[in-house]
Design an enzyme around this catalytic site. Structure first.
Site, mmCIF file in Angstrom:
data_model
loop_
_atom_site.group_PDB
_atom_site.id
_atom_site.type_symbol
_atom_site.label_atom_id
_atom_site.label_comp_id
_atom_site.label_asym_id
_atom_site.label_seq_id
_atom_site.Cartn_x
_atom_site.Cartn_y
_atom_site.Cartn_z
ATOM 1 N N HIS A 195 0.820 -1.225 0.000
ATOM 2 C CA HIS A 195 0.000 0.000 0.000
ATOM 3 C C HIS A 195 0.857 1.281 0.000
ATOM 4 C CE1 HIS A 195 -3.014 2.948 1.097
ATOM 5 N NE2 HIS A 195 -2.456 3.122 2.272
ATOM 6 N N ASP A 231 -3.362 8.548 -1.101
ATOM 7 C CA ASP A 231 -3.900 7.534 -0.180
ATOM 8 C C ASP A 231 -5.342 7.193 -0.536
ATOM 9 O OD1 ASP A 231 -3.665 5.844 2.074
ATOM 10 O OD2 ASP A 231 -4.335 7.409 3.454
ATOM 11 N N HIS A 287 3.755 6.921 5.368
ATOM 12 C CA HIS A 287 2.553 7.620 5.842
ATOM 13 C C HIS A 287 1.759 6.866 6.910
ATOM 14 C CE1 HIS A 287 0.156 5.119 3.048
ATOM 15 N NE2 HIS A 287 -0.911 5.510 3.711
ATOM 16 N N ASP A 288 1.853 5.535 6.948
ATOM 17 C CA ASP A 288 1.088 4.781 7.947
ATOM 18 C C ASP A 288 1.961 4.270 9.089
ATOM 19 O OD1 ASP A 288 -1.600 4.941 7.149
ATOM 20 O OD2 ASP A 288 -1.392 3.335 5.680
ATOM 21 N N GLU A 294 0.725 5.845 12.523
ATOM 22 C CA GLU A 294 -0.663 5.448 12.807
ATOM 23 C C GLU A 294 -0.800 3.950 13.080
ATOM 24 O OE1 GLU A 294 -3.645 7.623 10.493
ATOM 25 O OE2 GLU A 294 -4.596 5.684 10.102
ATOM 26 N N ASP A 295 -0.070 3.143 12.356
ATOM 27 C CA ASP A 295 -0.336 1.696 12.388
ATOM 28 C C ASP A 295 0.808 0.841 12.924
ATOM 29 O OD1 ASP A 295 -2.895 2.041 11.415
ATOM 30 O OD2 ASP A 295 -2.288 1.911 9.324
HETATM 31 P P1 NDP Z 1 -11.889 1.189 8.105
HETATM 32 O O1 NDP Z 1 -11.194 2.405 8.565
HETATM 33 O O2 NDP Z 1 -12.174 0.103 9.059
HETATM 34 O O3 NDP Z 1 -11.132 0.541 6.898
HETATM 35 C C1 NDP Z 1 -10.702 1.335 5.842
HETATM 36 C C2 NDP Z 1 -9.220 1.547 5.940
HETATM 37 O O4 NDP Z 1 -8.563 0.278 5.946
HETATM 38 C C3 NDP Z 1 -8.679 2.272 4.753
HETATM 39 O O5 NDP Z 1 -8.753 3.670 4.963
HETATM 40 C C4 NDP Z 1 -7.255 1.772 4.681
HETATM 41 O O6 NDP Z 1 -6.537 2.585 5.591
HETATM 42 C C5 NDP Z 1 -7.326 0.359 5.257
HETATM 43 N N1 NDP Z 1 -7.331 -0.801 4.315
HETATM 44 C C6 NDP Z 1 -6.668 -1.965 4.505
HETATM 45 N N2 NDP Z 1 -6.919 -2.838 3.530
HETATM 46 C C7 NDP Z 1 -7.718 -2.219 2.655
HETATM 47 C C8 NDP Z 1 -8.298 -2.626 1.409
HETATM 48 N N3 NDP Z 1 -8.092 -3.839 0.852
HETATM 49 N N4 NDP Z 1 -9.109 -1.756 0.777
HETATM 50 C C9 NDP Z 1 -9.320 -0.537 1.301
HETATM 51 N N5 NDP Z 1 -8.803 -0.091 2.480
HETATM 52 C C10 NDP Z 1 -7.998 -0.937 3.163
HETATM 53 O O7 NDP Z 1 -13.240 1.534 7.390
HETATM 54 P P2 NDP Z 1 -14.111 2.760 7.685
HETATM 55 O O8 NDP Z 1 -14.284 2.871 9.117
HETATM 56 O O9 NDP Z 1 -13.531 3.873 6.910
HETATM 57 O O10 NDP Z 1 -15.484 2.365 7.050
HETATM 58 C C11 NDP Z 1 -15.976 3.034 5.901
HETATM 59 C C12 NDP Z 1 -17.306 3.673 6.189
HETATM 60 O O11 NDP Z 1 -18.221 2.672 6.582
HETATM 61 C C13 NDP Z 1 -17.268 4.707 7.286
HETATM 62 O O12 NDP Z 1 -17.957 5.842 6.837
HETATM 63 C C14 NDP Z 1 -17.984 4.044 8.468
HETATM 64 O O13 NDP Z 1 -18.772 4.986 9.181
HETATM 65 C C15 NDP Z 1 -18.849 3.058 7.797
HETATM 66 N N6 NDP Z 1 -19.024 1.821 8.506
HETATM 67 C C16 NDP Z 1 -20.019 1.035 8.095
HETATM 68 C C17 NDP Z 1 -20.230 -0.163 8.671
HETATM 69 C C18 NDP Z 1 -21.316 -0.987 8.108
HETATM 70 O O14 NDP Z 1 -21.389 -2.151 8.408
HETATM 71 N N7 NDP Z 1 -22.177 -0.441 7.250
HETATM 72 C C19 NDP Z 1 -19.417 -0.642 9.784
HETATM 73 C C20 NDP Z 1 -18.351 0.244 10.132
HETATM 74 C C21 NDP Z 1 -18.177 1.433 9.502
HETATM 75 P P3 NDP Z 1 -4.988 2.974 5.454
HETATM 76 O O15 NDP Z 1 -4.754 3.686 4.203
HETATM 77 O O16 NDP Z 1 -4.750 3.812 6.688
HETATM 78 O O17 NDP Z 1 -4.300 1.687 5.546
HETATM 79 ZN ZN ZN Z 2 -2.859 4.588 3.725
#
Ligand code: NDP
Ligand code: ZN
Length: 174
Positions: free
Chosen positions: A33, A120, A59-60, A63-64
């Protein structure tokens, strides 16, 4: 371009993320990523600023992983460390608040941090379109696409080209 610095950032990030995986069904290596961000910036947007490319690779890490801001300052200097800090969420806050704060803070980010944020969001939407987290419903993917657009609409002034790349992938909204 500073190949030595960029490769050092890559080695640092690969080590920090060595035991982590992405959320796609195949659990891809996490480092794919940050590499994708740097690839987008350098090869699709023509960014040559080594500070931006290094910050994208790193960048991560705060945070991670256990990485601290001080550690990045020592290893890469305050310029790169500050960009990474700008794109780091406060993980002590609840997720909804973190996501809202990203939207509110996006417009005030530095131009370099905006480039990293744009890359990102492009990388994550491409991942959700092609290799999404296995357990995500269509509704959840849509919410992510909509939230990403809110952040990008407040950062796209830093790079019209990256804004267009985002619009292209946003057309894949499920
Ligand atoms: P998460 O933050 O849990 O997951 C998204 C993050 O995961 C990305 O920003 C990225 O962060 C990382 N990531 C790792 N693997 C992948 C991949 N294969 N594809 C994409 N991203 C990946 O999700 P959110 O909390 O952002 O959920 C999205 C929306 O859904 C929100 O608006 C939330 O309110 C809502 N939601 C809905 C639910 C439902 O069941 N309907 C449940 C929970 C949330 P990085 O770049 O930092 O690695
Ligand atoms: Zn990222």
């Amino acid at each position: 371009m500073n190949e030595g610095l960029i490769l050092r950032a890559l080695a640092f990030a690969a080590h920090k993320h060595r035991d982590q995986r992405r959320k796609d069904a195949d659990a891809s290596p996490y480092i794919n990523h940050p590499i994708a961000l740097a690839d987008i910036l350098a090869n699709e947007a023509g960014v040559t600023d080594p500070a931006v490319l290094c910050a994208a690779i790193l960048h991560d890490t705060i945070e991670d992983t256990e990485t601290t801001l001080e550690e990045l300052e020592d290893a890469f200097g305050p310029e790169i460390a500050t960009i990474v800090a700008e794109v780091t969420d406060d993980k002590t806050l609840p997720k909804d608040q973190r996501k809202q704060l990203q939207v509110e803070h996006a417009a005030h980010a530095s131009p370099r941090a905006k480039l990293v944020k744009l890359a990102d969001k492009i990388a994550n939407l491409r991942d959700i379109a092609a290799t999404p987290p296995a357990d995500w419903s269509t509704e959840r993917k849509r919410e992510y696409f909509d939230w990403a657009r809110q952040v990008v609409d407040r950062t796209r002034d830093a790079s019209p080209g990256l804004g267009q790349l985002f619009d292209q992938v946003h057309r894949l909204r499920p």
